[in-house]
Design a protein around this motif. Structure first.
Motif, PDB file in Angstrom:
ATOM      1  N   THR A 107       0.824  -1.209   0.000  1.00 38.51           N
ATOM      2  CA  THR A 107       0.000   0.000   0.000  1.00 38.51           C
ATOM      3  C   THR A 107       0.858   1.259   0.000  1.00 38.51           C
ATOM      4  N   HIS A 108       0.218   2.362  -0.318  1.00 37.73           N
ATOM      5  CA  HIS A 108       0.906   3.655  -0.312  1.00 37.73           C
ATOM      6  C   HIS A 108       1.523   3.933   1.062  1.00 37.73           C
ATOM      7  N   ASP A 109       0.735   3.757   2.116  1.00 39.14           N
ATOM      8  CA  ASP A 109       1.238   4.032   3.470  1.00 39.14           C
ATOM      9  C   ASP A 109       2.423   3.142   3.811  1.00 39.14           C
ATOM     10  N   GLN A 110       2.378   1.862   3.420  1.00 42.79           N
ATOM     11  CA  GLN A 110       3.499   0.964   3.693  1.00 42.79           C
ATOM     12  C   GLN A 110       4.767   1.433   2.977  1.00 42.79           C
ATOM     13  N   LYS A 111       4.612   1.969   1.771  1.00 40.86           N
ATOM     14  CA  LYS A 111       5.781   2.467   1.039  1.00 40.86           C
ATOM     15  C   LYS A 111       6.378   3.690   1.738  1.00 40.86           C
ATOM     16  N   ILE A 112       5.531   4.595   2.198  1.00 42.69           N
ATOM     17  CA  ILE A 112       6.015   5.785   2.916  1.00 42.69           C
ATOM     18  C   ILE A 112       6.730   5.358   4.198  1.00 42.69           C
ATOM     19  N   LEU A 113       6.136   4.430   4.942  1.00 38.61           N
ATOM     20  CA  LEU A 113       6.745   3.953   6.188  1.00 38.61           C
ATOM     21  C   LEU A 113       8.052   3.214   5.926  1.00 38.61           C
ATOM     22  N   TYR A 114       8.126   2.477   4.829  1.00 38.95           N
ATOM     23  CA  TYR A 114       9.364   1.788   4.465  1.00 38.95           C
ATOM     24  C   TYR A 114      10.482   2.809   4.262  1.00 38.95           C
ATOM     25  N   VAL A 115      10.209   3.867   3.508  1.00 40.51           N
ATOM     26  CA  VAL A 115      11.214   4.898   3.265  1.00 40.51           C
ATOM     27  C   VAL A 115      11.619   5.556   4.582  1.00 40.51           C
ATOM     28  N   ALA A 116      10.648   5.864   5.429  1.00 41.02           N
ATOM     29  CA  ALA A 116      10.953   6.490   6.724  1.00 41.02           C
ATOM     30  C   ALA A 116      11.863   5.586   7.549  1.00 41.02           C
ATOM     31  N   ASN A 117      11.576   4.295   7.564  1.00 39.10           N
ATOM     32  CA  ASN A 117      12.427   3.360   8.303  1.00 39.10           C
ATOM     33  C   ASN A 117      13.823   3.273   7.708  1.00 39.10           C
ATOM     34  N   GLN A 118      13.933   3.300   6.381  1.00 40.70           N
ATOM     35  CA  GLN A 118      15.244   3.252   5.733  1.00 40.70           C
ATOM     36  C   GLN A 118      16.079   4.487   6.088  1.00 40.70           C
ATOM     37  N   VAL A 119      15.462   5.654   6.017  1.00 38.51           N
ATOM     38  CA  VAL A 119      16.178   6.891   6.349  1.00 38.51           C
ATOM     39  C   VAL A 119      16.551   6.893   7.832  1.00 38.51           C
ATOM     40  N   LYS A 120      15.613   6.477   8.671  1.00 39.18           N
ATOM     41  CA  LYS A 120      15.848   6.458  10.115  1.00 39.18           C
ATOM     42  C   LYS A 120      16.990   5.508  10.482  1.00 39.18           C
ATOM     43  N   SER A 121      17.086   4.378   9.799  1.00 38.99           N
ATOM     44  CA  SER A 121      18.122   3.389  10.134  1.00 38.99           C
ATOM     45  C   SER A 121      19.471   3.707   9.501  1.00 38.99           C
ATOM     46  N   ASP A 122      19.521   4.629   8.551  1.00 37.65           N
ATOM     47  CA  ASP A 122      20.767   4.963   7.855  1.00 37.65           C
ATOM     48  C   ASP A 122      21.467   6.124   8.552  1.00 37.65           C
ATOM     49  N   LYS A 123      21.935   5.906   9.759  1.00 35.24           N
ATOM     50  CA  LYS A 123      22.563   6.959  10.567  1.00 35.24           C
ATOM     51  C   LYS A 123      23.924   7.390  10.019  1.00 35.24           C
ATOM     52  N   ALA A 138      -4.631   8.548   9.321  1.00 34.61           N
ATOM     53  CA  ALA A 138      -4.309   7.114   9.320  1.00 34.61           C
ATOM     54  C   ALA A 138      -2.805   6.882   9.181  1.00 34.61           C
ATOM     55  N   LEU A 139      -2.147   7.606   8.288  1.00 33.20           N
ATOM     56  CA  LEU A 139      -0.706   7.435   8.113  1.00 33.20           C
ATOM     57  C   LEU A 139       0.054   7.890   9.352  1.00 33.20           C
ATOM     58  N   ARG A 140      -0.392   8.983   9.981  1.00 35.47           N
ATOM     59  CA  ARG A 140       0.275   9.422  11.226  1.00 35.47           C
ATOM     60  C   ARG A 140       0.157   8.349  12.305  1.00 35.47           C
ATOM     61  N   ALA A 141      -1.013   7.731  12.420  1.00 36.04           N
ATOM     62  CA  ALA A 141      -1.199   6.668  13.420  1.00 36.04           C
ATOM     63  C   ALA A 141      -0.329   5.462  13.097  1.00 36.04           C
ATOM     64  N   LYS A 142      -0.275   5.067  11.836  1.00 36.10           N
ATOM     65  CA  LYS A 142       0.559   3.924  11.434  1.00 36.10           C
ATOM     66  C   LYS A 142       2.028   4.209  11.706  1.00 36.10           C
ATOM     67  N   ALA A 143       2.467   5.419  11.384  1.00 33.20           N
ATOM     68  CA  ALA A 143       3.869   5.770  11.619  1.00 33.20           C
ATOM     69  C   ALA A 143       4.203   5.678  13.099  1.00 33.20           C
ATOM     70  N   ARG A 144       3.363   6.261  13.930  1.00 32.87           N
ATOM     71  CA  ARG A 144       3.615   6.240  15.376  1.00 32.87           C
ATOM     72  C   ARG A 144       3.571   4.820  15.931  1.00 32.87           C
ATOM     73  N   ASN A 145       2.684   3.978  15.393  1.00 30.15           N
ATOM     74  CA  ASN A 145       2.638   2.574  15.813  1.00 30.15           C
ATOM     75  C   ASN A 145       3.914   1.825  15.436  1.00 30.15           C
ATOM     76  N   ASN A 146       4.636   2.345  14.449  1.00 32.84           N
ATOM     77  CA  ASN A 146       5.892   1.733  14.011  1.00 32.84           C
ATOM     78  C   ASN A 146       7.118   2.459  14.563  1.00 32.84           C
ATOM     79  N   GLY A 147       6.914   3.323  15.560  1.00 36.45           N
ATOM     80  CA  GLY A 147       8.044   4.000  16.196  1.00 36.45           C
ATOM     81  C   GLY A 147       8.633   5.134  15.374  1.00 36.45           C
ATOM     82  N   ILE A 148       7.853   5.696  14.441  1.00 34.26           N
ATOM     83  CA  ILE A 148       8.322   6.782  13.591  1.00 34.26           C
ATOM     84  C   ILE A 148       7.539   8.044  13.957  1.00 34.26           C
ATOM     85  N   SER A 149       8.227   9.146  14.125  1.00 37.37           N
ATOM     86  CA  SER A 149       7.538  10.406  14.396  1.00 37.37           C
ATOM     87  C   SER A 149       6.710  10.806  13.185  1.00 37.37           C
ATOM     88  N   ALA A 150       5.544  11.392  13.434  1.00 38.07           N
ATOM     89  CA  ALA A 150       4.679  11.851  12.348  1.00 38.07           C
ATOM     90  C   ALA A 150       3.979  13.117  12.781  1.00 38.07           C
TER      91      ALA A 150
END
Length: 163
Positions: A107-123, A138-150
């Motif tokens: 899904t679109h939201d999963q793709k956005i969250l994937y990119v956020a996780n990639q950037v977050k993990s690439d310190k 919905a995307l803000r809630a999903k991001a926060r549920n995955n430990g990503i600020s939104a």
């Protein structure tokens, strides 16, 4: 279709050119933000645009009204900036836009969250906070549920809308 990904060394070169205008967060842009106010692209901040967002902007260009106008304006502006682009980045007047190719999530939201996780993990290249910027509850809630600020675009204090 062009494939974008983080190119390594250029990320460091570009971040140095931003200087004092660079703020301490990296914003992952969702399509809803650009369709709401495409001038967000001119902000003096570091922003990541997933390939999915570029694809959706192309689809919205045929729409009438504000959505179509903003999609066409954003696409035109990005196209102009790409003429002087180095690799997958645009560095212009203190703003830094990175195009990022995501994986084949469903899904679109999963793709956005994937990119956020990639950037977050690439310190190694990105030492700043990563924030998903969207108008979608919905995307803000999903991001926060995955430990990503939104954050909601309207709550961040970006530039005022231009009439």
């Amino acid at each position: 279709m062009m494939s974008w990904h983080c190119c390594g060394d250029h990320c460091r070169r570009c971040s140095g050119s931003i200087g004092e205008a660079k703020l301490s967060s990296i914003y992952i842009l969702d399509t809803s933000v650009i369709l709401h106010n495409w001038n967000v692209l001119k902000e003096k901040r570091t922003m990541v645009i997933p390939q999915q967002v570029l694809d959706e902007l192309e689809k919205f260009q045929d729409e009438s009204g504000d959505l179509g106008d903003n999609a066409r304006s954003a696409s035109w502006w990005l196209s102009q900036q790409l003429n002087s682009c180095h690799g997958n980045e645009i560095c212009s007047d203190g703003s830094r836009i990175i195009f990022w190719q995501e994986n084949e999530e469903k899904t679109h939201d999963q793709k956005i969250l994937y990119v956020a996780n990639q950037v977050k993990s690439d310190k190694f290249y990105f030492n700043d906070d990563v924030i998903v910027l969207t108008k979608s509850v919905a995307l803000r809630a999903k991001a926060r549920n995955n430990g990503i600020s939104a954050e909601d675009y309207d709550d961040v204090g970006f530039i005022e809308e231009i009439d």
